[in-house]
Design a protein around this motif. Structure first.
Motif, mmCIF file in Angstrom:
data_model
loop_
_atom_site.group_PDB
_atom_site.id
_atom_site.type_symbol
_atom_site.label_atom_id
_atom_site.label_comp_id
_atom_site.label_asym_id
_atom_site.label_seq_id
_atom_site.Cartn_x
_atom_site.Cartn_y
_atom_site.Cartn_z
ATOM 1 N N GLN A 178 -20.535 3.217 -3.716
ATOM 2 C CA GLN A 178 -21.084 3.763 -2.478
ATOM 3 C C GLN A 178 -22.286 2.957 -2.000
ATOM 4 O OE1 GLN A 178 -21.685 7.977 -3.563
ATOM 5 N NE2 GLN A 178 -20.214 8.489 -1.949
ATOM 6 N N GLU A 179 -23.162 2.605 -2.932
ATOM 7 C CA GLU A 179 -24.359 1.865 -2.558
ATOM 8 C C GLU A 179 -24.014 0.452 -2.092
ATOM 9 O OE1 GLU A 179 -28.934 1.271 -4.083
ATOM 10 O OE2 GLU A 179 -27.539 2.527 -5.190
ATOM 11 N N MET A 180 -23.041 -0.174 -2.739
ATOM 12 C CA MET A 180 -22.647 -1.513 -2.322
ATOM 13 C C MET A 180 -21.997 -1.484 -0.938
ATOM 14 S SD MET A 180 -21.439 -3.605 -5.719
ATOM 15 C CE MET A 180 -20.212 -2.451 -6.299
ATOM 16 N N LEU A 181 -21.160 -0.482 -0.680
ATOM 17 C CA LEU A 181 -20.560 -0.353 0.647
ATOM 18 C C LEU A 181 -21.632 -0.071 1.698
ATOM 19 C CD1 LEU A 181 -17.330 1.724 -0.136
ATOM 20 C CD2 LEU A 181 -17.523 -0.735 0.280
ATOM 21 N N ASN A 182 -22.609 0.725 1.325
ATOM 22 C CA ASN A 182 -23.710 1.007 2.234
ATOM 23 C C ASN A 182 -24.494 -0.266 2.561
ATOM 24 O OD1 ASN A 182 -25.434 2.869 3.705
ATOM 25 N ND2 ASN A 182 -26.955 2.534 2.105
ATOM 26 N N ASN A 183 -24.702 -1.119 1.555
ATOM 27 C CA ASN A 183 -25.382 -2.397 1.777
ATOM 28 C C ASN A 183 -24.583 -3.295 2.726
ATOM 29 O OD1 ASN A 183 -27.551 -1.759 0.135
ATOM 30 N ND2 ASN A 183 -26.706 -2.764 -1.668
ATOM 31 N N ILE A 184 -23.257 -3.264 2.574
ATOM 32 C CA ILE A 184 -22.406 -4.062 3.453
ATOM 33 C C ILE A 184 -22.541 -3.599 4.899
ATOM 34 C CG2 ILE A 184 -19.998 -4.579 4.045
ATOM 35 C CD1 ILE A 184 -19.384 -4.569 1.038
ATOM 36 N N VAL A 185 -22.512 -2.282 5.094
ATOM 37 C CA VAL A 185 -22.629 -1.720 6.443
ATOM 38 C C VAL A 185 -23.986 -2.064 7.056
ATOM 39 C CG1 VAL A 185 -22.759 0.438 7.756
ATOM 40 C CG2 VAL A 185 -20.991 0.134 6.018
ATOM 41 N N LYS A 186 -25.040 -1.988 6.258
ATOM 42 C CA LYS A 186 -26.392 -2.195 6.772
ATOM 43 C C LYS A 186 -26.733 -3.657 7.010
ATOM 44 C CE LYS A 186 -28.879 1.866 5.042
ATOM 45 N NZ LYS A 186 -29.988 2.306 4.147
ATOM 46 N N HIS A 187 -26.294 -4.543 6.115
ATOM 47 C CA HIS A 187 -26.834 -5.905 6.122
ATOM 48 C C HIS A 187 -25.810 -7.025 6.278
ATOM 49 C CE1 HIS A 187 -30.455 -3.906 4.742
ATOM 50 N NE2 HIS A 187 -29.841 -3.480 3.654
ATOM 51 N N ALA A 188 -24.565 -6.797 5.890
ATOM 52 C CA ALA A 188 -23.645 -7.931 5.737
ATOM 53 C C ALA A 188 -23.083 -8.471 7.048
ATOM 54 C CB ALA A 188 -22.489 -7.548 4.814
ATOM 55 N N LYS A 189 -22.975 -7.611 8.069
ATOM 56 C CA LYS A 189 -22.329 -7.997 9.329
ATOM 57 C C LYS A 189 -20.908 -8.505 9.054
ATOM 58 C CE LYS A 189 -26.707 -9.219 11.557
ATOM 59 N NZ LYS A 189 -27.495 -10.276 12.238
ATOM 60 N N ALA A 190 -20.236 -7.805 8.167
ATOM 61 C CA ALA A 190 -18.892 -8.210 7.751
ATOM 62 C C ALA A 190 -17.831 -7.517 8.604
ATOM 63 C CB ALA A 190 -18.683 -7.886 6.274
ATOM 64 N N THR A 191 -16.614 -8.044 8.525
ATOM 65 C CA THR A 191 -15.465 -7.411 9.173
ATOM 66 C C THR A 191 -14.359 -7.088 8.161
ATOM 67 O OG1 THR A 191 -14.504 -9.583 9.694
ATOM 68 C CG2 THR A 191 -15.912 -8.540 11.383
ATOM 69 N N LYS A 192 -14.467 -7.652 6.967
ATOM 70 C CA LYS A 192 -13.461 -7.411 5.935
ATOM 71 C C LYS A 192 -14.144 -7.029 4.619
ATOM 72 C CE LYS A 192 -9.976 -10.630 7.757
ATOM 73 N NZ LYS A 192 -9.143 -11.827 7.445
ATOM 74 N N VAL A 193 -13.581 -6.046 3.946
ATOM 75 C CA VAL A 193 -14.090 -5.609 2.650
ATOM 76 C C VAL A 193 -12.906 -5.489 1.693
ATOM 77 C CG1 VAL A 193 -15.313 -3.822 1.364
ATOM 78 C CG2 VAL A 193 -15.960 -4.323 3.746
ATOM 79 N N GLU A 194 -13.006 -6.153 0.557
ATOM 80 C CA GLU A 194 -11.954 -6.107 -0.461
ATOM 81 C C GLU A 194 -12.526 -5.533 -1.755
ATOM 82 O OE1 GLU A 194 -10.101 -9.884 -1.046
ATOM 83 O OE2 GLU A 194 -10.258 -10.426 1.082
ATOM 84 N N VAL A 195 -11.803 -4.590 -2.323
ATOM 85 C CA VAL A 195 -12.213 -3.989 -3.592
ATOM 86 C C VAL A 195 -11.059 -4.104 -4.587
ATOM 87 C CG1 VAL A 195 -13.029 -1.906 -4.766
ATOM 88 C CG2 VAL A 195 -13.744 -2.370 -2.402
ATOM 89 N N ARG A 196 -11.396 -4.503 -5.801
ATOM 90 C CA ARG A 196 -10.389 -4.613 -6.860
ATOM 91 C C ARG A 196 -10.906 -3.904 -8.107
ATOM 92 N NH1 ARG A 196 -6.124 -8.027 -7.968
ATOM 93 N NH2 ARG A 196 -6.623 -9.212 -6.077
ATOM 94 N N LEU A 197 -10.085 -3.023 -8.664
ATOM 95 C CA LEU A 197 -10.411 -2.302 -9.892
ATOM 96 C C LEU A 197 -9.318 -2.596 -10.907
ATOM 97 C CD1 LEU A 197 -12.324 -0.183 -11.233
ATOM 98 C CD2 LEU A 197 -10.760 1.570 -10.405
ATOM 99 N N SER A 198 -9.679 -3.285 -11.979
ATOM 100 C CA SER A 198 -8.683 -3.687 -12.964
ATOM 101 C C SER A 198 -9.234 -3.482 -14.367
ATOM 102 C CB SER A 198 -8.298 -5.163 -12.761
ATOM 103 O OG SER A 198 -9.446 -5.992 -12.868
ATOM 104 N N HIS A 199 -8.372 -3.639 -15.355
ATOM 105 C CA HIS A 199 -8.843 -3.535 -16.742
ATOM 106 C C HIS A 199 -8.050 -4.459 -17.648
ATOM 107 C CE1 HIS A 199 -5.513 -1.267 -18.648
ATOM 108 N NE2 HIS A 199 -5.370 -0.683 -17.479
ATOM 109 N N LYS A 200 -8.746 -4.920 -18.689
ATOM 110 C CA LYS A 200 -8.120 -5.727 -19.719
ATOM 111 C C LYS A 200 -8.144 -4.930 -21.016
ATOM 112 C CE LYS A 200 -9.334 -10.118 -17.514
ATOM 113 N NZ LYS A 200 -10.019 -11.423 -17.653
ATOM 114 N N THR A 201 -8.093 -5.614 -22.137
ATOM 115 C CA THR A 201 -7.987 -4.921 -23.423
ATOM 116 C C THR A 201 -9.117 -3.930 -23.647
ATOM 117 O OG1 THR A 201 -6.909 -6.879 -24.357
ATOM 118 C CG2 THR A 201 -7.750 -5.227 -25.907
ATOM 119 N N ASP A 202 -10.360 -4.373 -23.424
ATOM 120 C CA ASP A 202 -11.490 -3.507 -23.745
ATOM 121 C C ASP A 202 -12.534 -3.432 -22.636
ATOM 122 O OD1 ASP A 202 -12.251 -6.096 -23.956
ATOM 123 O OD2 ASP A 202 -13.237 -5.918 -25.907
ATOM 124 N N ILE A 203 -12.188 -3.905 -21.436
ATOM 125 C CA ILE A 203 -13.151 -3.861 -20.339
ATOM 126 C C ILE A 203 -12.480 -3.409 -19.041
ATOM 127 C CG2 ILE A 203 -14.703 -5.627 -21.271
ATOM 128 C CD1 ILE A 203 -13.400 -7.622 -19.342
#
Length: 278
Positions: A178-203
């Motif tokens: 939430q805080e990172m998305l909020n930072n993007i909205v406030k400061h980044a002047k971006a038009t695209k946002v990509e999020v990836r959630l993945s996992h390996k053996t222990d992380i």
């Protein structure tokens, strides 16, 4: 004569031997004193880190309690009041083709949009909802809210991480998003946002990228450290609190990519495996 020479030699040798012992003793004491100081400094540093972690935990607990109260207040009072107003507008006795009817209809649509936004905000603030629908669904919900503004293209790729993290870690990780998305909205002047959630053996790996203006991470961290600010420094501390690592890659006019790596909760994984066997 030879006897006098031997006595002088013995005195000189003894003096040198004692001097060497003295120097050696002094050197050893200095080394021990230095190690003691280093140990004390290390202990003080660890005490400071533990204190900061406990302080951050308390702040997060207070924050979640405040979020919970706000969520309930929005749902029970503000949301219901606005719903009552929207229903009242439907009963206003005006002709369908009149100017007043068009004005009331536009007001009702705007009011309904506000009610929807408040309902979504209430859900985002409520801690229990994250636990109920899971981390991935909670992140997806936030990205959908962002997408509905018609200002951003969003994408979300995720693996099944249910039961791989304890509830407290899920909540902290969601607040980080939430805080990172909020930072993007406030400061980044971006038009695209990509999020990836993945996992390996222990992380578990969380990555957020945008195509915004970017910045100099070192300069920003130094500035936030001097001003005792929050922002990225706060995100880094939260990641550390749950045993994670924080890495940022950004440059001016080149967008920003943030990567957080969290160790998988072995107890939660063990419980999940037992449930699967049953």
């Amino acid at each position: 004569m030879q006897s006098d020479f031997q006595e002088v030699f013995l005195v000189i040798f003894t003096s040198l031997f004692l001097l060497v012992l003295l120097v050696g003793f002094i050197v050893i004491m200095l080394i021990l004193n230095q190690k003691s100081r280093q140990a004390q400094a290390q202990e003080l540093r660890l005490m400071k880190e533990r204190y900061e972690q406990e302080l951050l935990k308390s702040q997060l607990e207070i924050q979640e309690n405040v979020f919970g109260h706000l969520s309930q207040e929005i749902h029970d009072n503000i949301g219901q009041s606005l719903t009552f107003v929207a229903l009242s507008l439907l009963t206003v006795p005006v002709e369908n083709n009149s100017e007043a009817h068009e004005y009331i209809e536009e007001s009702r649509k705007a009011l309904q949009k506000a009610i929807t936004e408040l309902r979504d905000l209430s859900r985002s603030l409520h801690t229990d909802r994250v636990t109920e629908i899971g981390l991935a669904n909670s992140i997806d919900f936030e990205l959908e809210r962002l997408k509905r503004t018609n200002l951003y293209e969003t994408s979300f790729n995720f693996a099944d991480v249910r039961n791989l993290l304890d509830h407290q870690t899920e909540i902290i990780l969601f607040r980080i998003v939430q805080e990172m998305l909020n930072n993007i909205v406030k400061h980044a002047k971006a038009t695209k946002v990509e999020v990836r959630l993945s996992h390996k053996t222990d992380i578990i790996i969380l990555e957020i990228k945008d195509n915004g203006v970017g910045f100099d991470p070192e300069a920003l961290f130094a500035k936030q450290e001097r001003l005792k600010g929050l922002g990225l420094m706060n995100i880094k501390k939260r990641a550390s609190l749950i045993g994670g690592t924080f890495h940022i890659n950004s440059a001016k006019n080149s967008g920003t990519a943030i990567r957080i790596t969290i160790p998988i909760n072995k107890e939660s994984l063990h419980e999940h495996n037992q449930e699967s066997e049953i």
